[in-house]
Structure formats: C-alpha cells, structure tokens
Design a protein around this motif. Structure first.
Motif, PDB file in Angstrom:
ATOM      1  N   LEU A  42       0.828  -1.209   0.000  1.00 20.08           N
ATOM      2  CA  LEU A  42       0.000   0.000   0.000  1.00 20.08           C
ATOM      3  C   LEU A  42       0.864   1.262   0.000  1.00 20.08           C
ATOM      4  CD1 LEU A  42      -2.860  -0.974   2.500  1.00 20.08           C
ATOM      5  CD2 LEU A  42      -2.992  -0.796   0.001  1.00 20.08           C
ATOM      6  N   THR A  44      -7.460  -4.035   3.317  1.00 19.52           N
ATOM      7  CA  THR A  44      -7.593  -4.591   1.965  1.00 19.52           C
ATOM      8  C   THR A  44      -9.036  -4.811   1.541  1.00 19.52           C
ATOM      9  OG1 THR A  44      -7.479  -6.849   2.821  1.00 19.52           O
ATOM     10  CG2 THR A  44      -5.396  -5.793   2.222  1.00 19.52           C
ATOM     11  N   VAL A  48      -4.117  -7.468  -2.578  1.00 22.03           N
ATOM     12  CA  VAL A  48      -3.648  -6.159  -3.035  1.00 22.03           C
ATOM     13  C   VAL A  48      -2.352  -6.343  -3.830  1.00 22.03           C
ATOM     14  CG1 VAL A  48      -2.877  -3.863  -2.345  1.00 22.03           C
ATOM     15  CG2 VAL A  48      -4.670  -5.026  -1.037  1.00 22.03           C
TER      16      VAL A  48
END
Length: 330
Positions: A92, A148, A153
């Motif tokens: 991320l 998520t 992801v």
C-alpha cells in the motif's frame, strides 16, 4: 567374557536410542528422504529441492524469531497475522508513492510495534503469552482485512518488477529470499550463542526466578525477544509479498501453529531454556518436507490436513510429556 560383551552391547544400544530420541527431527527427515526414493515424483531434482527451500524461507525467518520467544519460555501466535499485515502495508505504501525500501522498513517496524506490545502485556502485565498473542493475532488480522477490504492487493504495474526482484532475484544461483533467510539465521545464531542477550534468554528460560535474582534484567530481555519475534515475522511478510507480488490477509492463517510446532519439533521446547536456530531450521524443514512428500505420493489435500493435524497434536503431547518428566526428575 560373554557377560561383558552383552553388557557393552546393551550400553551401545542404549546410547543409540538416546541419541536418536534427541534427534527425532533428523531421523524424520532421513525417513522421508528414503521414502521418496520409492515415489514416481521428481523429488530429487534441483528444481524441486530449490522450491522446497524457497517455499520454506518465510516460515524459517519467522521461526528464527519465534525461537527467541520460546527459549524465553513464551510463544507467539500473532506471527501469521503480522506477516500478512506487513506485506499489505509495504504494498500500500509503495502504491501510494513511498520509496520502496522506506516502505519495507516501515512495514518491518509495524511488526516490531506488535511485538513490543505483546512483550509489554506478557512481561509487565504478567499475562499468558498464548492468550495474549492469540488475541493480538485476531486484532492484527482484522486490521489487515480492513486495509484490503478482504481482497488481495497487488503492486502497481510500474513498480511490480522492482518489488518482485527483492525476493525473486537470483545471486550465485540461489534466490534472494533464501539469502535473506540464511543471513537472518546466521545473525540469530550469533545473537543467541555469542552475546549476553542470548545467554540471558537461555538463563531466564531455564529458571526465571534464578535468573532474576542473579542480576539478569529478565523483563528487558524477554521484552526484546518478543519485539524481535514480531520484527522477524514482518520481514518475512514483506519478502513473501515481494515473492508473490501480492499482499493478502489470508496468507498467514496456518502459520502460527505450523511455525511454533516446527520449532518444537526441532528441539526448542516450550519449557524454555533449550534449543536454538539450528534446531528450529531442522524442525521447519520436517514440516515442509512432510507436505512436499505427501504431494509427491499424490495424497489428497484433505488427508494432508488431517495428517498435519495429527502431527501437531502429537508434537504438543510429546513436549508436554517431556516437560512433565523433566519436573519429576528434578
């Protein structure tokens, strides 16, 4: 003459039995390797052997950290969730523009924070490590699912290749992820065998009260052990995410029991004070080889799950019996 020979033979047999009982994991590996000689699989190929070590590397890294906690007479059942969360955090952050290496460091530190909290609750609040780390694992798993939305992801396309190279690159014919495992294993071996911290871990695991009254800072030592355990789990999570190019909240579901039991198989007892990195390495490889051997013989996945369950229950029972016998001997 015959009596002397007979007595000497009994002594030799007794010594062999004692040696084998102390090296159960090595015997198990030897038996599996022999069994695979009779299978039709490609077990003894360079590709398969390399895949076994590559697949085992994240678990081995986590096991090196768990070894520290177990030697201190603790355990950590949050490592699977920490592994999942750290990989998700790394991806991320990378996708949001952070430098890749900085994102990996931050992800590793997230594991250190979880380990720090575990250590605080276990050491300062004198709570049961099994319950606390189990609950912490559930909490961290919830955070990972929230981050998520319960979906895998992936790394963005423009950064995927560079991120995947962290684990999947090759140096001297060996994948990077295996080099990281070997380096962390060597570091942990040095930490346990050649530093005062390592000696203190063995001392407080052997007898907490004696270690405390001998001047060892048992609180700090055990707290550091739990912090390192969380850090190792996070590092393994980042490397796994790099290898798979995906972060997922379900990656670590089976990890806690598999790793903790693998550590115990190798000879690092939950009673504390015994074992080490080499023991944990052998124990994890037993678990990894068992799964690979069952695949080689074409055993149904559901049966494999049952076999692993029986192995785990058996391991815990044998370790509890060993602890009981040790107390009785004292």
């Amino acid at each position: 003459m015959n009596v002397a020979v007979h007595t000497q033979g009994n002594q030799i047999r007794k010594q062999v039995v004692q040696a084998l009982s102390k090296q159960k994991a090595v015997v198990a590996i030897a038996l599996m390797l022999i069994a695979m000689l009779f299978s039709d699989s490609n077990f003894y190929t360079q590709l398969n052997i390399m895949n076994i070590f590559r697949a085992a590397s994240p678990n081995l890294i986590i096991a090196f950290g768990v070894t520290l906690a177990v030697i201190c007479r603790g355990c950590d059942l949050s490592v699977g969730s920490v592994m999942s969360m750290s990989g998700i955090i790394a991806i991320l952050l990378i996708n949001n523009g952070m430098n890749m290496y900085m994102a990996m460091i931050v992800a590793a530190l997230s594991g250190a924070v979880v380990g720090f909290i575990n250590g605080f609750l276990v050491v300062h609040q004198k709570t049961e490590a099994f319950i606390i780390t189990l609950g912490m694992g559930m909490l961290v798993k919830g955070i990972a699912l929230q981050l998520t939305d319960a979906n895998p992801v992936p790394t963005s396309r423009d950064k995927a290749l560079a991120f995947m190279r962290i684990s999947n690159g090759v140096f001297l014919g060996i994948p990077h992820i295996m080099w990281y495992m070997l380096i962390l294993g060597a570091f942990t071996f040095w930490l346990l065998r050649f530093t005062s911290f390592g000696r203190n871990c063995y001392a407080l695991g052997g007898d907490y009260e004696v270690a405390k009254y001998s001047g060892i800072n048992v609180v700090r030592t055990k707290w550091i052990a739990f912090t390192l355990t969380g850090t190792y789990a996070a590092v393994a999570g980042v490397l796994l995410a790099s290898r798979m190019n995906t972060g997922s909240a379900i990656y670590g579901d089976a990890i806690p029991l598999m790793v903790n039991c693998g550590v115990v198989i190798g000879g690092t007892s939950f009673a504390g004070g015994t074992g080490g990195v080499v023991h944990s390495f052998i124990g994890i490889m037993v678990m990894q080889l068992l799964r690979n051997c069952m695949n080689g013989f074409g055993i149904d996945p559901y049966i494999q799950q049952m076999v692993l369950g029986v192995v785990i229950v058996g391991i815990i029972c044998m370790d509890c019996y060993a602890i009981k016998r040790k107390k009785e001997d004292v």
